[in-house]
Structure formats: structure tokens, C-alpha cells
Design a protein around this motif. Sequence first.
Motif, PDB file in Angstrom:
ATOM      1  N   TYR A  10       0.825  -1.209   0.000  1.00  0.00           N
ATOM      2  CA  TYR A  10       0.000   0.000   0.000  1.00  0.00           C
ATOM      3  C   TYR A  10       0.859   1.259   0.000  1.00  0.00           C
ATOM      4  CZ  TYR A  10      -3.561   3.384   1.300  1.00  0.00           C
ATOM      5  OH  TYR A  10      -4.399   4.472   1.330  1.00  0.00           O
ATOM      6  N   LEU A  14       0.959   4.203  -2.833  1.00  0.00           N
ATOM      7  CA  LEU A  14       0.835   5.648  -2.588  1.00  0.00           C
ATOM      8  C   LEU A  14       1.992   6.409  -3.242  1.00  0.00           C
ATOM      9  CD1 LEU A  14      -0.308   5.820   1.160  1.00  0.00           C
ATOM     10  CD2 LEU A  14      -1.710   6.117  -0.882  1.00  0.00           C
ATOM     11  N   LYS A 111      -8.710   2.363   2.858  1.00  0.00           N
ATOM     12  CA  LYS A 111      -7.464   2.667   2.167  1.00  0.00           C
ATOM     13  C   LYS A 111      -7.727   3.390   0.853  1.00  0.00           C
ATOM     14  CE  LYS A 111      -4.469  -0.967   4.046  1.00  0.00           C
ATOM     15  NZ  LYS A 111      -3.649  -2.158   3.721  1.00  0.00           N
ATOM     16  N   SER A 115      -6.438   7.034  -0.146  1.00  0.00           N
ATOM     17  CA  SER A 115      -5.669   7.219  -1.382  1.00  0.00           C
ATOM     18  C   SER A 115      -6.162   8.435  -2.151  1.00  0.00           C
ATOM     19  CB  SER A 115      -5.767   5.974  -2.268  1.00  0.00           C
ATOM     20  OG  SER A 115      -5.265   4.847  -1.600  1.00  0.00           O
TER      21      SER A 115
END
Length: 372
Positions: A10, A14, A111, A115
Motif C-alpha cells: 500500500y 501511494l 485505504k 488514497s
Amino acid sequence: MKKLINNFTYITFLGYIAFIPSGPYPISVFGIKLDILLGLVLLVLILPKITQIGKNYPSIFLISLLFYLVTTLLSVIFSEDIVFSTSKWFSMLGYILVSILAPIAIDNYSKIKFSRLFLLVVAVVISFFIIHMALSYGLDKPQRFYLGFDPTAPANYQSDSGVEDIVDPNMTAIGLTLSVIVYLPNFFDSHHTKRRKTLEILAFAIITFGAFLTLSRTAILSFSLSLVLAFTMLSISSKSIQNILTQISKLFCLLLLVMIFLFGIYTLSPSFINGFFARIENIESGKEDRTDLISDTLSIFFSDNKNILFGQGYHITNPHNEFLRNLTSSGIFSLIAFLFFLYTLYFCILKKIKGNYWRYFSALSIYIYIYS
């Protein structure tokens, strides 16, 4: 261990999307551009999820994608510059795999929401950088504000070190405006406080201003067109007269805000707004004659049977239109495959998120934006 890998995936994701608002800005690590390096790392991390593609995407969508990949690969084989076309084709394949596998690997709504926020914050930072250059060099000057060390440099400017110090302003503007569209589902979250809504509107204004300073006709016109068409399509598809009137009122308010925004910029610098509209009026004149570019590209396409069937070579031509690019670079079969892929992609989006109005609006706007 699994949780650690998921968190690292993750964070890498990003870092990868952070380059979208900038265009991407060229930062090199060991001679490799950082956005490409992060993309490769991300691809390695999420590649094990490839076995789950069949469960998450309709068969017709995967067939259309495979058809498109095969037709473009044929254009690589028959390319006038096979090395260039091969590198571009593998880049496309990497982007496609990341786009398909990332939603499977990061299947967590919190998430996803973060984002969108992260992307918006990065876009605000990039916009401040562009605004700073504009104020430093003067809004009344007739240059475009490139995202780099020299705002007056041409798009192909390179420093003495050979590293590109600036980014195509069209790509920067596209990245900035797409960041706004992507964030819309968060913006219309009913749980957000008025204070947060105010900050979000301020962020939208800063990003839009930064995009305008690039003087990118492509990004600004596509951004406006995608929002208007998305509102219109969703209004037409609504079965309720009240819903239709609600969407029309929202569209009117949006257009009113844009007009107020443009008037505010015009008050600060009339010459800047005049310069922007002059660029739109001059789209068919001088060095930027798009009609001549399209005409010349089509002439080469019809020059022999090889070009008609397989094009000049994947990504060789750039007529500033994705449909013409596919036709002239990869041939008639590639264009058919491309249209088939867009058709299945639209219904894939429709099936996935039709129940959520603002997620659907955001996805539809992006869809129209990219291909308008």
C-alpha cells in the motif's frame, strides 16, 4: 508477515500514484525514474494476485483487453522503429497490469478513501509550486508555467546532466484535474463536516488555478467536457423528474462557480485569461495546427496496405487523439479492438458501482476525460 507485505504494498502504491499530479516529475534513482521504479516494485508485489483476475473481472472485459494487446503487439512487430514501439508496448502492459491488479491487492475501502485524499493533497502541493512560479515570473508574461527549474524552457528542455528538469505542462494539468475528479466520491461523503468541506473546496480552487496556469487546452477542455457529459448522462438515465432537475441544478451551480473563478482570475490578470483563450482560438493556426497534424497523419496511414492493417508502429504517431493514435500507430484492427475494449470497460464500470451515484459519476467522468 502477510500484514507487513500488504502494508508495504500500500505504501508503494501511494508512492506510485504520487507522481500522477506532477505529470510525472522526473526524479531518478540509480539512473531509473522513480515513478517507473515504484511501478516495477508494485507490480512484483501484486503479481501473485493475477490468479484472481477471473474472479474480479467479467470474461468479456478480459477478452477485449487480450484482443487489444494482441493487435497492438502486431503493430510492434511491423513497426518502423521496433525498439521504440517495444519499449512503449511493455510500458503499456505494465500500466495495465498495475491498474487491474492494484484494486484486487488493495481491497479495503478505508485505504481507497485515504488514497483519494492523499492524491488531492499532492495535487495541492504541486499547484502551489506552479502558482509560486507564476507569481515569481509574473502572470502577465506570455509563457507557460512548466513544472521545473526553468518555467520559460521548452517541453524538451534538458539540463547539463541530461536529466529532464521539467514536465510536459499538458501532463501536469491532466494529473491535477484528474486528482479532483477522483476525489469527488470523498467530497460528497455525508459524514464530512462543514469545515472539511470548506477546505476541500479551497483545495479544488487551488488545483484548478494551478491547472489553468499551465495553459493546457487539452486538460481544461477535457476536464470541463467530462463533468458536463457525466452530469448529462446520469440525468438522462434517471427515471425521476425530480432527480433530473436536481442534477441540472448541480450542473448549473458547478458552471456558475467556474465562471466566478474565471472572473476572479481575469480581475487579477486580464492578459493571462486573454492568453488562454487565444491559445484555444489558435488551435488551428501556426506551429500548433492540429488539423494539419491530423491530415498529415492520416495521409501516411493511407499510403500503403501495411500502415492500414498494422499502422506505422505502436505509439509512433501522435495526432493528439487516442482514437486516431490507435488507428495510425497500430492499424484498423487495433482501432476496432480499442473501441471494443472501451465498450466493455464502460459496462464493467456500470456493473461495479452503479449503486453509488458519486463513485459512478467520478468513474464516468474519468472515462470521458481520458478518451475525449
